[in-house]
Design a protein around this motif. Structure first.
Motif, PDB file in Angstrom:
ATOM      1  N   ALA A  39       7.848  12.115  -2.172  1.00 20.52           N
ATOM      2  CA  ALA A  39       7.643  11.644  -0.803  1.00 20.52           C
ATOM      3  C   ALA A  39       7.424  12.813   0.149  1.00 20.52           C
ATOM      4  N   GLU A  40       6.576  12.585   1.138  1.00 21.98           N
ATOM      5  CA  GLU A  40       6.338  13.576   2.184  1.00 21.98           C
ATOM      6  C   GLU A  40       7.253  13.355   3.387  1.00 21.98           C
ATOM      7  N   ILE A  41       7.683  12.122   3.576  1.00 22.43           N
ATOM      8  CA  ILE A  41       8.638  11.765   4.626  1.00 22.43           C
ATOM      9  C   ILE A  41       9.672  10.832   4.013  1.00 22.43           C
ATOM     10  N   VAL A  42      10.944  11.061   4.343  1.00 23.42           N
ATOM     11  CA  VAL A  42      11.996  10.118   3.971  1.00 23.42           C
ATOM     12  C   VAL A  42      12.737   9.721   5.245  1.00 23.42           C
ATOM     13  N   LYS A  43      12.727   8.417   5.541  1.00 23.17           N
ATOM     14  CA  LYS A  43      13.454   7.872   6.683  1.00 23.17           C
ATOM     15  C   LYS A  43      14.783   7.302   6.195  1.00 23.17           C
ATOM     16  N   THR A  66      17.063  -1.026  -1.302  1.00 23.45           N
ATOM     17  CA  THR A  66      16.528  -0.084  -2.291  1.00 23.45           C
ATOM     18  C   THR A  66      15.383   0.691  -1.643  1.00 23.45           C
ATOM     19  N   PRO A  67      15.042   1.872  -2.152  1.00 18.34           N
ATOM     20  CA  PRO A  67      13.963   2.657  -1.540  1.00 18.34           C
ATOM     21  C   PRO A  67      12.665   1.859  -1.419  1.00 18.34           C
ATOM     22  N   TYR A  68      12.078   1.926  -0.250  1.00 22.76           N
ATOM     23  CA  TYR A  68      10.840   1.210   0.048  1.00 22.76           C
ATOM     24  C   TYR A  68       9.734   2.241   0.220  1.00 22.76           C
ATOM     25  N   ILE A  69       8.728   2.159  -0.618  1.00 20.90           N
ATOM     26  CA  ILE A  69       7.657   3.148  -0.623  1.00 20.90           C
ATOM     27  C   ILE A  69       6.471   2.646   0.198  1.00 20.90           C
ATOM     28  N   VAL A  70       6.011   3.473   1.108  1.00 19.82           N
ATOM     29  CA  VAL A  70       4.814   3.156   1.890  1.00 19.82           C
ATOM     30  C   VAL A  70       3.688   4.079   1.439  1.00 19.82           C
ATOM     31  N   ASN A  71       2.738   3.509   0.721  1.00 20.81           N
ATOM     32  CA  ASN A  71       1.517   4.225   0.330  1.00 20.81           C
ATOM     33  C   ASN A  71       0.387   3.824   1.269  1.00 20.81           C
ATOM     34  N   SER A  72      -0.780   4.294   1.002  1.00 20.72           N
ATOM     35  CA  SER A  72      -1.928   4.007   1.867  1.00 20.72           C
ATOM     36  C   SER A  72      -2.181   2.517   2.019  1.00 20.72           C
ATOM     37  N   TYR A 103       3.867   9.186  15.268  1.00 20.83           N
ATOM     38  CA  TYR A 103       2.557   8.548  15.163  1.00 20.83           C
ATOM     39  C   TYR A 103       1.595   9.451  14.400  1.00 20.83           C
ATOM     40  N   GLU A 104       1.649  10.740  14.704  1.00 19.88           N
ATOM     41  CA  GLU A 104       0.730  11.679  14.065  1.00 19.88           C
ATOM     42  C   GLU A 104       1.086  11.919  12.601  1.00 19.88           C
ATOM     43  N   ALA A 127       0.488  11.155   6.565  1.00 21.97           N
ATOM     44  CA  ALA A 127       1.301  11.152   5.339  1.00 21.97           C
ATOM     45  C   ALA A 127       0.700  10.232   4.283  1.00 21.97           C
ATOM     46  N   LYS A 128       0.739  10.686   3.035  1.00 23.59           N
ATOM     47  CA  LYS A 128       0.233   9.880   1.927  1.00 23.59           C
ATOM     48  C   LYS A 128       1.328   9.010   1.312  1.00 23.59           C
TER      49      LYS A 128
END
Length: 268
Positions: free
Chosen positions: A109-113, A134-140, A188-189, A194-195
């Motif tokens: 991951a590039e960002i972890v919230k 559980t971890p929720y992955i946001v892809n494109s 926002y940026e 992020a991928k």
């Protein structure tokens, strides 16, 4: 190992900064640097900071310029691959960075919230994704849902509840000092670029509800500045909505309603 830079803006936090730094120097994950940006403090904050004998601590001085520019100075100095932000009157769990690095390694991951808990009332921030433990992955392919959340909620706005790859957070350039809304514009940026974003339910950050904090002091001048800031942020949000192909009557209505509610809250 992945090196993490933790940026701590400090302004007149002599009663809180020791607990903040204690939580950082005692992290179970050791490959970190702690960048403390003294934003023109006039109290004894600096004396408290200098009592820490830890070679990982770097102290930077600047005239009082606000949180955004203090964080920006920390980013420019950072040598870590990932960056976190901790406010000077808050603290994190001593296992926080180790947990986050494990997630980064596991999911690339590039960002972890993550989540925060208020002090002293122990009020937990809501789950970012409802009913998701559980971890929720946001892809494109899930970016549209994330953009809708950015527009309609404040769940993704804060910078203190995330760890970010440095190359992403270096992108945002705000052209003015802001008291309100800078976290949202930065996110926002970085969320646009992020991928892979990971959203977790772990409570890792302790937010101190300090009634004397600069964010809680009511002054007519500050209220006026806050309202001006929010108009600036609104215009920038419209730019992002167009970039995301989300520009329509519904999203503009959502933004407008948020703007009106904020201004009403400031005036009340």
């Amino acid at each position: 190992m992945i090196k993490v830079s933790v940026v701590v803006p400090v302004y007149n936090a002599e009663n809180y900064i020791k607990k903040c730094i204690d939580s950082l120097v005692n992290q179970t994950y050791k490959d970190i640097e702690i960048i403390i940006v003294n934003d023109g403090s006039t109290d004894n904050s600096l004396e408290v900071i200098r009592k820490f004998d830890d070679e990982r601590i770097k102290i930077i001085h600047q005239q009082n310029s606000g949180v955004y520019l203090a964080r920006k100075k920390g980013i420019e100095t950072a040598t870590g691959e990932y960056i976190m932000f901790v406010d000077s009157d808050d603290w994190i769990e001593i296992t926080a960075i180790e947990i986050l690095i494990n997630y980064i390694t596991m999911f690339d991951a590039e960002i972890v919230k993550f989540r925060e808990i208020g002090e002293p009332d122990k009020k937990k921030s809501p789950l970012i994704i409802e009913n998701n433990t559980t971890p929720y992955i946001v892809n494109s392919d899930k970016k549209t849902d994330l953009y809708k959340m950015l527009i309609t909620t404040y769940k993704l706005n804060r910078l203190t509840d995330e760890i970010v790859k440095k190359e992403l957070i270096e992108c945002e350039r705000i052209d003015r000092r802001l008291n309100q809304g800078e976290d949202a514009l930065v996110n926002y940026e970085i969320f646009t670029n992020a991928k892979k974003i990971l959203i977790i339910s772990d409570l890792l950050y302790h937010y101190n509800k300090n009634p004397n904090s600069t964010t809680n002091i009511l002054e007519l001048k500050k209220i006026s500045q806050n309202i001006n800031d929010v108009f600036y942020v609104y215009k920038r949000k419209v730019e992002y909505i167009k970039k995301w192909n989300c520009y329509n009557n519904s999203t503009i209505k959502e933004l407008g309603l948020g703007l009106v509610n904020f201004i009403a809250g400031e005036l009340l």
